[in-house]
Design an enzyme around this catalytic site. Structure first.
Site, PDB file in Angstrom:
ATOM      1  N   THR A 233     -13.348  -7.271   0.862  1.00 46.45           N
ATOM      2  CA  THR A 233     -12.623  -6.002   0.826  1.00 46.45           C
ATOM      3  C   THR A 233     -13.538  -4.869   1.270  1.00 46.45           C
ATOM      4  O   THR A 233     -14.763  -4.945   1.109  1.00 46.45           O
ATOM      5  CB  THR A 233     -12.088  -5.698  -0.584  1.00 46.45           C
ATOM      6  N   GLU A 234     -12.954  -3.815   1.805  1.00 44.05           N
ATOM      7  CA  GLU A 234     -13.763  -2.667   2.238  1.00 44.05           C
ATOM      8  C   GLU A 234     -14.510  -2.045   1.060  1.00 44.05           C
ATOM      9  O   GLU A 234     -15.684  -1.677   1.178  1.00 44.05           O
ATOM     10  CB  GLU A 234     -12.864  -1.622   2.911  1.00 44.05           C
ATOM     11  N   GLU A 235     -13.831  -1.928  -0.089  1.00 47.30           N
ATOM     12  CA  GLU A 235     -14.489  -1.366  -1.264  1.00 47.30           C
ATOM     13  C   GLU A 235     -15.615  -2.274  -1.747  1.00 47.30           C
ATOM     14  O   GLU A 235     -16.673  -1.806  -2.178  1.00 47.30           O
ATOM     15  CB  GLU A 235     -13.471  -1.151  -2.388  1.00 47.30           C
TER      16      GLU A 235
ATOM     17  N   GLU B 161       0.850  -1.191   0.000  1.00 47.80           N
ATOM     18  CA  GLU B 161       0.000   0.000   0.000  1.00 47.80           C
ATOM     19  C   GLU B 161       0.887   1.244   0.000  1.00 47.80           C
ATOM     20  O   GLU B 161       1.844   1.321   0.765  1.00 47.80           O
ATOM     21  CB  GLU B 161      -0.902  -0.031   1.237  1.00 47.80           C
ATOM     22  N   ILE B 162       0.554   2.213  -0.853  1.00 48.06           N
ATOM     23  CA  ILE B 162       1.402   3.402  -0.997  1.00 48.06           C
ATOM     24  C   ILE B 162       1.114   4.463   0.059  1.00 48.06           C
ATOM     25  O   ILE B 162       1.980   5.272   0.373  1.00 48.06           O
ATOM     26  CB  ILE B 162       1.243   3.984  -2.427  1.00 48.06           C
TER      27      ILE B 162
ATOM     28  N   ASP C 284      -7.687   2.388  -8.314  1.00 47.38           N
ATOM     29  CA  ASP C 284      -8.091   3.736  -8.707  1.00 47.38           C
ATOM     30  C   ASP C 284      -8.401   3.737 -10.202  1.00 47.38           C
ATOM     31  O   ASP C 284      -7.544   3.378 -11.014  1.00 47.38           O
ATOM     32  CB  ASP C 284      -6.954   4.717  -8.397  1.00 47.38           C
TER      33      ASP C 284
ATOM     34  N   CYS D 276      -7.520  -5.322  -6.501  1.00 50.67           N
ATOM     35  CA  CYS D 276      -8.924  -5.166  -6.103  1.00 50.67           C
ATOM     36  C   CYS D 276      -9.323  -3.690  -6.049  1.00 50.67           C
ATOM     37  O   CYS D 276      -8.727  -2.908  -5.297  1.00 50.67           O
ATOM     38  CB  CYS D 276      -9.159  -5.800  -4.745  1.00 50.67           C
TER      39      CYS D 276
ATOM     40  N   ASN E 176       5.511   1.364  -3.555  1.00 50.64           N
ATOM     41  CA  ASN E 176       4.945   1.794  -4.826  1.00 50.64           C
ATOM     42  C   ASN E 176       5.210   0.673  -5.827  1.00 50.64           C
ATOM     43  O   ASN E 176       6.294   0.564  -6.385  1.00 50.64           O
ATOM     44  CB  ASN E 176       5.590   3.102  -5.285  1.00 50.64           C
ATOM     45  N   THR E 177       4.211  -0.176  -6.043  1.00 52.49           N
ATOM     46  CA  THR E 177       4.429  -1.345  -6.894  1.00 52.49           C
ATOM     47  C   THR E 177       4.631  -0.968  -8.356  1.00 52.49           C
ATOM     48  O   THR E 177       5.239  -1.728  -9.107  1.00 52.49           O
ATOM     49  CB  THR E 177       3.245  -2.319  -6.792  1.00 52.49           C
TER      50      THR E 177
END
Length: 284
Positions: free
Chosen positions: A258-260, A125-126, A183, A180, A160-161
Site C-alpha cells: 500500500t502507498e501508506e 474509495e470516497i 484515518d 488498511c 461511502n462504506t
C-alpha cells in the site's frame, strides 16, 4: 486572446485525454490532487444501488460478464431491475468476494490481483479524484497486460462504506475485507467517524461469510488498540492467532504494497496488524 489554462483545467484536459486515447501510460498523481481526508457524514452526492441485486458490476469487470440470454433477461422481475436504467443489471460469471475499504491509490488492489487471479476484488474509495486515479490506473494496467489478461479481476468504485456497504453486497457474499491505514480521527469527538466501530462491525459480519477474514493494519498504535478492542468484543469475530496471521500471504502484501505502508517504511515507523475471523452464527 485566451489565457493559459488553470490547474483545474489542465487536470481535466489530462484525464480526458487519458481516457479518450485509451493510453497504457500510468496516470500521474499530480493530475488527481485532492484533500487527504473526507468527512464520511457529509452528503457526497453518491450513486449507490437500492439492493445488491440492483448493482451492475459489468463496467468494473467487463471480462467476467456472463453471456446474456434473451429469455433470462426478460424473466427479471421489476424488483430485480435497475432503478435508473429500468433494465436488469448484467450478471457476472462470479461474485465479487474481496473488498478494500478506503483503497487509496490502489496499491493493495494491484498487488493482490496477480496473487488472487480467480477472485474478483473491488476497492471502495470516497474521494472523487483518488477513485478516478485508481480507475485510470487499472485501465492502463489492463492495456499493458492485454495478452496475459492480468488485472481484469480488480475494480474501483466511489462509495461511502460507512453508509452503504450492505447496498452493494449480499449477506455472506465476501471472503475478505481489508482496512488498511484508515484515518485515525485522533480527537475523541471524531471517534464516531472511525471505520471500525460496534455498529459497523455488525455490517462487516453481515456481508462476510463464516470463515471470512477482516484484515486491519495501521501505524497508529492507539487506533490499532481501538480496532482490536471493538472487533474482539463483537460476538461474530475472533482474532486470528499470530502464527496463522504471519503465514497468510495477504498479510505480507498488505504490509508492503500500500502507498501508506511504503510511506511508513520510508519513515521507519511501526505497522500494527490484526486479523479477525468471521464465526459461524449460533443456532437459533
Amino acid at each position: 486572446m485566451a489565457g493559459q489554462p488553470n490547474k483545474r483545467q489542465k487536470r481535466q484536459d489530462y484525464r480526458q485525454a487519458q481516457r479518450e486515447n485509451g493510453t497504457t501510460n500510468m496516470p500521474r498523481k499530480k493530475f488527481y490532487r485532492q484533500r487527504a481526508h473526507a468527512n464520511p457524514f457529509s452528503d457526497h452526492q453518491l450513486t449507490y444501488p437500492v439492493t445488491p441485486q440492483h448493482m451492475d458490476w459489468s463496467t468494473y469487470f467487463p471480462a467476467f460478464v456472463a453471456p446474456q440470454d434473451e429469455d433470462t433477461t426478460m424473466s427479471h422481475t421489476t424488483e430485480a431491475t435497475d432503478v435508473l436504467s429500468k433494465r436488469p443489471p448484467k450478471q457476472l460469471t462470479k461474485d465479487v468476494e474481496v473488498v478494500d475499504i478506503g483503497c487509496g491509490f490502489g496499491g493493495l488492489l494491484v498487488a493482490l490481483a496477480p496473487a488472487m487471479p480467480d477472485t474478483l476484488l473491488i476497492g471502495m474509495e470516497i474521494r472523487t479524484q483518488v477513485t478516478a486515479f485508481v480507475q485510470d490506473r487499472i485501465t492502463a494496467l489492463r492495456g499493458q497486460n492485454s495478452e496475459s489478461g492480468l488485472y481484469q479481476n480488480i475494480g474501483c468504485l466511489r462509495a461511502n462504506t460507512m453508509k452503504f456497504l450492505p447496498n452493494f453486497f449480499r449477506k455472506a457474499q465476501l471472503t475478505k475485507i481489508f482496512i488498511c491505514f484508515p484515518d485515525p480521527h485522533f480527537k475523541q469527538r471524531k471517534h464516531k467517524a472511525r471505520i471500525v466501530s460496534t455498529t459497523l462491525n455488525s455490517e462487516y459480519a453481515y456481508v462476510l461469510r463464516p470463515g471470512g477474514i477482516v484484515y486491519t493494519i495501521t501505524d497508529v498504535e492507539d487506533l490499532h488498540d481501538w480496532m482490536v478492542q471493538h472487533l474482539e468484543a463483537h460476538p461474530a469475530f475472533k482474532r486470528v492467532a499470530e502464527e496463522e496471521q504471519e503465514a497468510d500471504p495477504c498479510v505480507g502484501i498488505m504490509r508492503t504494497e500500500t502507498e501508506e505502508g511504503k510511506k511508513v517504511e520510508r519513515n521507519k515507523g511501526q505497522k500494527f496488524v490484526a486479523l479477525f475471523r468471521r464465526l459461524e452464527d449460533p443456532p437459533w
